[in-house]
Design a protein around this motif. Structure first.
Motif, PDB file in Angstrom:
ATOM      1  N   GLY A  85      24.844  27.441  32.094  1.00  0.00           N
ATOM      2  CA  GLY A  85      25.414  27.068  33.372  1.00  0.00           C
ATOM      3  C   GLY A  85      24.353  27.059  34.505  1.00  0.00           C
ATOM      4  O   GLY A  85      23.150  27.501  34.322  1.00  0.00           O
ATOM      5  N   ILE A  86      24.605  26.704  35.858  1.00  0.00           N
ATOM      6  CA  ILE A  86      23.977  26.753  36.981  1.00  0.00           C
ATOM      7  C   ILE A  86      24.587  27.532  38.327  1.00  0.00           C
ATOM      8  O   ILE A  86      25.639  27.472  38.355  1.00  0.00           O
ATOM      9  CB  ILE A  86      23.440  25.385  37.479  1.00  0.00           C
ATOM     10  N   VAL A  87      23.710  28.460  38.858  1.00  0.00           N
ATOM     11  CA  VAL A  87      24.213  29.417  39.781  1.00  0.00           C
ATOM     12  C   VAL A  87      24.919  28.769  40.950  1.00  0.00           C
ATOM     13  O   VAL A  87      24.002  27.826  41.494  1.00  0.00           O
ATOM     14  CB  VAL A  87      23.081  30.444  40.081  1.00  0.00           C
ATOM     15  N   VAL A  88      26.160  28.732  41.420  1.00  0.00           N
ATOM     16  CA  VAL A  88      26.380  28.290  42.659  1.00  0.00           C
ATOM     17  C   VAL A  88      26.667  29.316  43.593  1.00  0.00           C
ATOM     18  O   VAL A  88      26.368  28.928  44.802  1.00  0.00           O
ATOM     19  CB  VAL A  88      27.899  27.404  42.634  1.00  0.00           C
ATOM     20  N   ALA A  89      27.201  30.342  43.425  1.00  0.00           N
ATOM     21  CA  ALA A  89      27.699  31.327  44.662  1.00  0.00           C
ATOM     22  C   ALA A  89      27.742  32.725  44.066  1.00  0.00           C
ATOM     23  O   ALA A  89      27.927  32.916  42.868  1.00  0.00           O
ATOM     24  CB  ALA A  89      28.944  30.890  45.284  1.00  0.00           C
ATOM     25  N   GLY A  90      27.824  33.602  45.286  1.00  0.00           N
ATOM     26  CA  GLY A  90      28.129  35.021  44.964  1.00  0.00           C
ATOM     27  C   GLY A  90      29.554  35.351  45.315  1.00  0.00           C
ATOM     28  O   GLY A  90      29.921  34.716  46.563  1.00  0.00           O
ATOM     29  N   GLY A  91      30.203  36.174  44.810  1.00  0.00           N
ATOM     30  CA  GLY A  91      31.598  36.508  45.173  1.00  0.00           C
ATOM     31  C   GLY A  91      31.859  38.118  45.023  1.00  0.00           C
ATOM     32  O   GLY A  91      30.785  38.728  44.813  1.00  0.00           O
ATOM     33  N   GLY A  92      33.224  38.206  44.988  1.00  0.00           N
ATOM     34  CA  GLY A  92      33.666  39.872  44.753  1.00  0.00           C
ATOM     35  C   GLY A  92      33.030  40.517  46.018  1.00  0.00           C
ATOM     36  O   GLY A  92      33.337  40.217  47.104  1.00  0.00           O
ATOM     37  N   GLN A  93      32.673  41.848  45.579  1.00  0.00           N
ATOM     38  CA  GLN A  93      32.029  42.464  46.609  1.00  0.00           C
ATOM     39  C   GLN A  93      30.547  42.545  46.936  1.00  0.00           C
ATOM     40  O   GLN A  93      29.853  42.350  45.987  1.00  0.00           O
ATOM     41  CB  GLN A  93      32.423  44.220  46.173  1.00  0.00           C
TER      42      GLN A  93
END
Length: 403
Positions: free
Chosen positions: A361-369
């Protein structure tokens, strides 16, 4: 001092070999690319546990003889079980899309920022941005206020879940979470181009290069669409890579026609590795809940041992809804999953327990904490969760052959 290379979250080779066997079995069961699993009648979802060698298949209705036969002939060291599910993946995707549509239209009460099917086929999971305006005033001390805040938060989650379930037509489990953040910054790459290198976008921001590929006879390089959908991309030191030729904002993918050829490799190790340490990519594969993947970004380097927790997920990233994303989380407290500046970077997994890697895949975003950043290229924000576009719909959409 610069390290030769580093791989956060190193996983034992026998675990990765079991994962490869489990994923091969999952692919044989569905018989379609990852983004088309919803077309399989009766299929609800599946999870894998590479450490234990377990595959759990969730099915709605009778399991076809072909699938039952595959489950009876599992490879040595692999165990497979089937559990009945109340909904098919197709039904849950349609329910998810109803929630996305309500959010895009700005309907009252559609406060969710992400939603997707539970892997066991029991309903939808969603997150929403907590409404701080509803929190009670601090009146008589921290403990009283904290207890009241917990009650308000629980009540808010119940209200959001009830409203979403009414719209979706299936059970919904809601929890508060901040909206995902786009992770838009090695540094002096050259043709043949590799994934994981620093890109200077047409808007002069920092992103990361994704996998190299061929589009017919044209050499291309992938990155995230939010990095830029038109104009010229350059390396971190200003050398011209090529112009954006095509994009899909729903997938959050931009295709760059390159001045040169793709190397078929990606940068591994630390962000500041000066030796150009890299590994070869061998084709593309599919993701499973419970599987382990790695990502590589120009800002923060490589992070491995990231556990896939959701697939077929939709999320609003800085105001734009992206569908069919996968989500992976770090499995310990020592490593981050992604940093702002890693957008567009590659997500990959071992195909044999060793050095041979497969595009995922291709990185889109960061999430969580938010997480404490390990050494990074410059001051930034890091996260314990990475959202990425799986590679199979990208290949399908743009007609690509991974280099």
């Amino acid at each position: 001092m610069r390290v030769a290379h580093r791989s956060d979250g190193t996983v034992k080779s026998e675990v990765l070999r079991r994962q490869a066997a489990l994923e091969h079995l999952a692919d044989a069961i569905t018989g379609v690319p990852e983004h088309r699993r919803a077309t399989v009648p009766g299929y609800s979802g599946h999870t894998i546990d590479p450490r234990q060698g377990l595959l759990t298949l969730y099915w709605h209705g009778d399991v076809p003889e072909r699938v039952a036969g595959l489950l009876e002939r599992t490879p040595p060291g692999i165990t497979a079980t089937v559990r009945q599910a109340p909904y098919t993946l197709r039904q849950l995707r349609e329910a998810r899309d109803r929630l996305v549509g309500a959010a895009v239209r700005g309907e009252a009460g559609a406060v969710w920022n992400a939603a997707g099917p539970a892997a066991d086929g029991t309903g939808l999971l969603l997150t929403y941005t907590p409404d701080t305006a509803r929190r009670p005033r601090v009146l008589t001390g921290e403990q009283v206020a904290a207890h009241a805040a917990e009650q308000v938060a629980a009540h808010a989650a119940e209200q959001v879940a009830a409203h979403a379930a009414e719209l979706a037509g299936v059970p919904v489990d809601a929890s508060p979470a901040a909206a995902p953040t786009a992770t838009s910054t090695r540094h002096s790459d050259a043709s043949p181009w590799s994934a994981g290198a620093e890109l200077r976008t047409p808007g002069n921001a920092f992103c990361t290069s994704g996998f190299g590929a061929w589009r017919g006879k044209t050499a291309v390089l992938l990155t995230a669409a939010h990095c830029g959908t038109s104009g010229t991309y350059k390396t971190g030191t200003g050398a011209e890579i090529g112009k954006a030729a095509d994009s899909d904002t729903g997938l959050d993918i931009t295709v760059i026609n390159t001045n040169g050829t793709p190397s078929g490799r990606f940068y591994d190790g630390a962000w500041d590795n000066s030796a150009g340490y890299s590994k070869r990519v061998f084709g593309a594969g599919h993701n499973s809940v419970g599987g382990l993947v790695c990502d590589s970004g120009a800002m923060s380097g490589v992070h491995c041992g990231l556990k896939v927790t959701k697939t077929e997920y939709a999320a609003s990233v800085e105001g734009t809804w992206h569908t069919d994303m996968d989500i992976a989380e770090r499995t310990d407290d020592r490593a981050i999953a992604v940093a702002q500046g890693d957008s567009g970077g590659p997500v990959f997994a071992s195909i044999n327990g060793g050095e041979d890697m497969q595009a995922r895949g291709i990185v889109v975003a960061g999430g969580g904490q938010k997480a404490v950043c390990s050494p990074v290229a410059e001051r930034t924000t890091c996260y314990d969760t990475v959202l990425y576009t799986p590679i199979s719909p990208v290949i399908d959409k743009f007609g690509l052959s991974i280099a």
